[in-house]
Scaffold this active site. Structure first.
Site, PDB file in Angstrom:
ATOM      1  N   LYS A 171       0.852  -1.188   0.000  1.00  0.00           N
ATOM      2  CA  LYS A 171       0.000   0.000   0.000  1.00  0.00           C
ATOM      3  C   LYS A 171       0.888   1.239   0.000  1.00  0.00           C
ATOM      4  O   LYS A 171       1.531   1.553   0.989  1.00  0.00           O
ATOM      5  CB  LYS A 171      -0.901   0.024   1.246  1.00  0.00           C
ATOM      6  CG  LYS A 171      -1.946   1.128   1.145  1.00  0.00           C
ATOM      7  CD  LYS A 171      -2.320   1.736   2.475  1.00  0.00           C
ATOM      8  CE  LYS A 171      -1.334   2.721   2.998  1.00  0.00           C
ATOM      9  NZ  LYS A 171      -1.228   3.992   2.241  1.00  0.00           N
ATOM     10  N   GLU A 244      10.958   0.952   9.807  1.00  0.00           N
ATOM     11  CA  GLU A 244      11.993   1.931   9.447  1.00  0.00           C
ATOM     12  C   GLU A 244      11.359   3.302   9.605  1.00  0.00           C
ATOM     13  O   GLU A 244      10.544   3.723   8.783  1.00  0.00           O
ATOM     14  CB  GLU A 244      12.456   1.720   7.996  1.00  0.00           C
ATOM     15  CG  GLU A 244      13.199   0.419   7.758  1.00  0.00           C
ATOM     16  CD  GLU A 244      14.590   0.394   8.389  1.00  0.00           C
ATOM     17  OE1 GLU A 244      15.009   1.398   9.007  1.00  0.00           O
ATOM     18  OE2 GLU A 244      15.254  -0.642   8.271  1.00  0.00           O
ATOM     19  N   CYS A 278      14.976   9.994   5.069  1.00  0.00           N
ATOM     20  CA  CYS A 278      14.985   9.570   6.484  1.00  0.00           C
ATOM     21  C   CYS A 278      16.358   9.755   7.089  1.00  0.00           C
ATOM     22  O   CYS A 278      16.507  10.342   8.158  1.00  0.00           O
ATOM     23  CB  CYS A 278      14.535   8.123   6.584  1.00  0.00           C
ATOM     24  SG  CYS A 278      15.470   7.018   5.538  1.00  0.00           S
ATOM     25  N   GLU A 375      12.324  16.325  13.649  1.00  0.00           N
ATOM     26  CA  GLU A 375      12.689  15.981  12.272  1.00  0.00           C
ATOM     27  C   GLU A 375      11.997  16.963  11.335  1.00  0.00           C
ATOM     28  O   GLU A 375      10.782  16.916  11.182  1.00  0.00           O
ATOM     29  CB  GLU A 375      12.231  14.548  11.961  1.00  0.00           C
ATOM     30  CG  GLU A 375      12.615  14.125  10.567  1.00  0.00           C
ATOM     31  CD  GLU A 375      12.057  12.766  10.162  1.00  0.00           C
ATOM     32  OE1 GLU A 375      10.880  12.479  10.432  1.00  0.00           O
ATOM     33  OE2 GLU A 375      12.812  12.007   9.541  1.00  0.00           O
TER      34      GLU A 375
HETATM   35  P1  NAD Z   1       3.575   8.546   7.426  1.00  0.00           P
HETATM   36  O1  NAD Z   1       3.859   7.784   8.673  1.00  0.00           O
HETATM   37  O2  NAD Z   1       2.660   9.699   7.470  1.00  0.00           O
HETATM   38  O3  NAD Z   1       2.979   7.572   6.308  1.00  0.00           O
HETATM   39  C1  NAD Z   1       3.648   6.399   5.897  1.00  0.00           C
HETATM   40  C2  NAD Z   1       2.646   5.389   5.385  1.00  0.00           C
HETATM   41  O4  NAD Z   1       1.813   4.966   6.467  1.00  0.00           O
HETATM   42  C3  NAD Z   1       1.695   5.916   4.316  1.00  0.00           C
HETATM   43  O5  NAD Z   1       1.545   4.910   3.335  1.00  0.00           O
HETATM   44  C4  NAD Z   1       0.404   6.128   5.073  1.00  0.00           C
HETATM   45  O6  NAD Z   1      -0.748   6.037   4.271  1.00  0.00           O
HETATM   46  C5  NAD Z   1       0.445   4.992   6.071  1.00  0.00           C
HETATM   47  N1  NAD Z   1      -0.378   5.186   7.274  1.00  0.00           N
HETATM   48  C6  NAD Z   1      -0.865   6.325   7.793  1.00  0.00           C
HETATM   49  N2  NAD Z   1      -1.541   6.077   8.940  1.00  0.00           N
HETATM   50  C7  NAD Z   1      -1.462   4.752   9.151  1.00  0.00           C
HETATM   51  C8  NAD Z   1      -1.910   3.881  10.193  1.00  0.00           C
HETATM   52  N3  NAD Z   1      -2.613   4.339  11.233  1.00  0.00           N
HETATM   53  N4  NAD Z   1      -1.612   2.563  10.107  1.00  0.00           N
HETATM   54  C9  NAD Z   1      -0.875   2.081   9.080  1.00  0.00           C
HETATM   55  N5  NAD Z   1      -0.428   2.859   8.065  1.00  0.00           N
HETATM   56  C10 NAD Z   1      -0.714   4.170   8.105  1.00  0.00           C
HETATM   57  O7  NAD Z   1       5.019   8.947   6.863  1.00  0.00           O
HETATM   58  P2  NAD Z   1       5.335   9.854   5.589  1.00  0.00           P
HETATM   59  O8  NAD Z   1       5.019  11.276   5.959  1.00  0.00           O
HETATM   60  O9  NAD Z   1       4.738   9.255   4.377  1.00  0.00           O
HETATM   61  O10 NAD Z   1       6.914   9.673   5.457  1.00  0.00           O
HETATM   62  C11 NAD Z   1       7.825  10.484   6.065  1.00  0.00           C
HETATM   63  C12 NAD Z   1       8.439   9.781   7.256  1.00  0.00           C
HETATM   64  O11 NAD Z   1       9.008   8.516   6.875  1.00  0.00           O
HETATM   65  C13 NAD Z   1       9.601  10.540   7.871  1.00  0.00           C
HETATM   66  O12 NAD Z   1       9.513  10.522   9.273  1.00  0.00           O
HETATM   67  C14 NAD Z   1      10.816   9.752   7.421  1.00  0.00           C
HETATM   68  O13 NAD Z   1      11.954   9.929   8.235  1.00  0.00           O
HETATM   69  C15 NAD Z   1      10.304   8.366   7.426  1.00  0.00           C
HETATM   70  N6  NAD Z   1      11.119   7.499   6.575  1.00  0.00           N
HETATM   71  C16 NAD Z   1      11.937   6.566   7.162  1.00  0.00           C
HETATM   72  C17 NAD Z   1      12.768   5.776   6.382  1.00  0.00           C
HETATM   73  C18 NAD Z   1      13.684   4.746   6.993  1.00  0.00           C
HETATM   74  O14 NAD Z   1      14.174   3.890   6.274  1.00  0.00           O
HETATM   75  N7  NAD Z   1      13.935   4.771   8.287  1.00  0.00           N
HETATM   76  C19 NAD Z   1      12.763   5.921   5.000  1.00  0.00           C
HETATM   77  C20 NAD Z   1      11.923   6.884   4.427  1.00  0.00           C
HETATM   78  C21 NAD Z   1      11.100   7.664   5.230  1.00  0.00           C
END
Ligand code: NAD
Length: 471
Positions: A171, A244, A278, A375
């Site tokens: 997803k 992650e 990230c 962040e």
């Molecule tokens: P987010 O947590 O808002 O969303 C990530 C995903 O989770 C999306 O697909 C979203 O639809 C889904 N989601 C939202 N609510 C949910 C729930 N309650 N249950 C399950 N899934 C749900 O993150 P974002 O804004 O898309 O991404 C940015 C963040 O991701 C930053 O904090 C970044 O540091 C982190 N990130 C981490 C890594 C890593 O490898 N550590 C890599 C890339 C991004």
């Protein structure tokens, strides 16, 4: 007419009855129409993946390896089309460290992961027993991805899952679904129907996926707050988890750092994908005596690095991907201004169209101000002075996050000594924000659970089975 994208379930395209326009964050133009999948679509996808698992779990090592190789080939063959789609929906430049680079990584990871081995191991072969350890697939893997590096993160999830005999329901983020929908449509040709499925929709679909009883593992890349929700949703059915999450990576410059040599990796370590990475460098600690020199090096480099529409030749930095992130960066920089922040460059959002925020350097701050503590996930770097190295190390570690960190200088012994004191899953020396398929990567503390990549990452998609025979 904008293209209507479809989901891919059980080896065939599946249309939704409702769609959302996905807009280019650089121009506001419509890129395509994303299907809004429902809970019924999720059920169909999980059922298809569960049915396919019954067969795919018995596939040979050679079949799984060949599937990864075939995926690498498809990714190479369709790299131009997918890269253009990523630039248009995500905003990163086509060239440089942008979407063509992302697609190159997708093929490299698929191929490298395909070549990894998890052979069975004889633990004991004695007069009384023969004990063997096997690695078995877990089941249906639910993959939830963010919007910053949408395609490569999807590959990081699905390639090891398929390599080890699992099936997948992915997803993508509601902000950047189109590239993933198209990529899975293509990649699904490399595996039997149902092994690889994609549903698109709102956040609620992610929540439903992470609590679904027929999903045995969730691999989630996204924010720390959502990661905690995923962990809670996974608890009742005791799912395997790889998380992650976010980071607030610190970098420490040592007094003997050669800025002429280091400014390029330091700048890109921070501003890669306009800071929406990230493991980017998100706060920099600099010795008092080096402060002017470091700031000038950043300012000069930033002025020579064009920001704009990623489809235009010459663009090296794109916009923020979405309005929520754009507002967040504005809010953090405005808060820094109110708390004594000295704007050395940038500091004001550009007028539209597009969510453009210029490279922003902020001095005059300490830990305790939001831009340093949180962040930012955008192109606004706080540069903090220090007098005593032990203070800089303590400030760097004073965070709930622990994704990566870096130390910059010339004396190898001192660089190593500082690296050992930094609390992070990865500590870089004289670079930042580098990942590779042969190096395990993951966060500690609030930045995640488990690692991806290499043998250790692959093991996370398996359970251990012991066969213990009397002889
Ligand atoms: P987010 O947590 O808002 O969303 C990530 C995903 O989770 C999306 O697909 C979203 O639809 C889904 N989601 C939202 N609510 C949910 C729930 N309650 N249950 C399950 N899934 C749900 O993150 P974002 O804004 O898309 O991404 C940015 C963040 O991701 C930053 O904090 C970044 O540091 C982190 N990130 C981490 C890594 C890593 O490898 N550590 C890599 C890339 C991004």
């Amino acid at each position: 007419m904008a293209r209507k994208y479809e989901m891919h379930i059980g080896g065939r395209p599946v249309a939704a009855s409702a769609h959302r326009e996905i807009k280019n964050p650089a121009t506001g133009a419509t890129v395509g129409l994303c299907p809004i999948g429902t809970l019924e679509h999720l059920e169909q996808a999980v059922d298809a993946a569960a049915a396919a698992f019954a067969k795919w779990r018995r596939s040979s090592d050679g079949e799984r390896r060949a599937a990864c190789e075939a995926m690498a080939g498809i990714l190479t063959q369709h790299a131009s089309e997918l890269a253009a789609l990523v630039t248009q929906e995500q905003g990163k430049p086509l060239k440089g460290i942008g979407s063509e680079f992302e697609l190159g990584g997708c093929a490299a990871w698929a191929s490298y992961t395909g070549a990894l081995e998890l052979p069975s191991k004889v633990i004991e072969d004695s007069a009384t027993k023969h004990v063997e350890m096997l690695r078995e697939p877990i089941g249906v893997v639910g993959s939830i991805t963010p919007w910053n590096w949408p395609l490569i993160i999807a590959i990081w999830h699905l390639a090891p899952a398929i390599r080890t005999g699992n099936t997948v329901v992915i997803k993508p983020s509601p902000f950047t679904p189109l590239g993933t929908l198209r990529m899975i449509e293509l990649l699904a040709q490399a595996v039997p129907p149902g092994v690889l499925n994609v549903v698109a929709g709102d956040d609620e679909l992610g929540a439903a996926l992470s609590r679904h009883p027929k999903i045995q593992k969730v691999v989630f890349t996204g924010s720390a707050s959502t990661g905690r929700k995923v962990m809670a949703s996974a608890a009742p059915t005791l799912k395997h988890l790889t998380l992650e999450l976010g980071g607030n990576d610190a970098g420490i410059v040592l007094p003997d750092a050669d800025m002429d040599k280091l400014i390029a990796p330091m700048f890109w370590g921070s501003f890669i994908n306009s800071g929406q990475t990230c493991a980017a460098l998100k706060r920099l600690y600099v010795p008092d005596a080096m402060y002017e020199r470091v700031c000038k090096a950043f300012i000069d480099f930033a002025r020579a690095t064009p920001m704009g529409d990623g489809m235009q030749p010459g663009t090296q930095l794109g916009p923020l991907q979405n309005e929520r992130q754009f507002r967040k960066v504005i809010e953090l920089v405005e808060d820094a201004k109110r708390h004594g922040g000295d704007i050395l460059l940038g500091g004001e959002a550009q007028k539209g169209p597009g969510y453009f925020y210029p490279v922003t350097l902020v001095g005059g701050l300490e830990n305790g101000v939001r831009l340093v503590d949180e962040e930012q996930f955008g192109p606004a770097l706080p540069i903090v002075r220090y007098r005593r190295l032990e203070d800089a190390i303590a400030w760097a570690n004073d965070t709930d996050y622990g994704l990566s960190a870096s130390v910059w200088g010339s004396d190898r012994a001192q660089l190593n000594a500082v690296a050992r004191q930094l609390e992070a899953g990865t500590v870089f020396i004289n670079k930042h924000a580098e990942v590779a398929p042969n190096i395990p990567f993951g966060g500690i503390k609030g930045s995640g659970l488990g690692v991806e990549f290499a043998q250790e990452g692959l093991e996370a998609y398996t359970t251990i089975k012991i066969i213990n025979a009397a002889t």
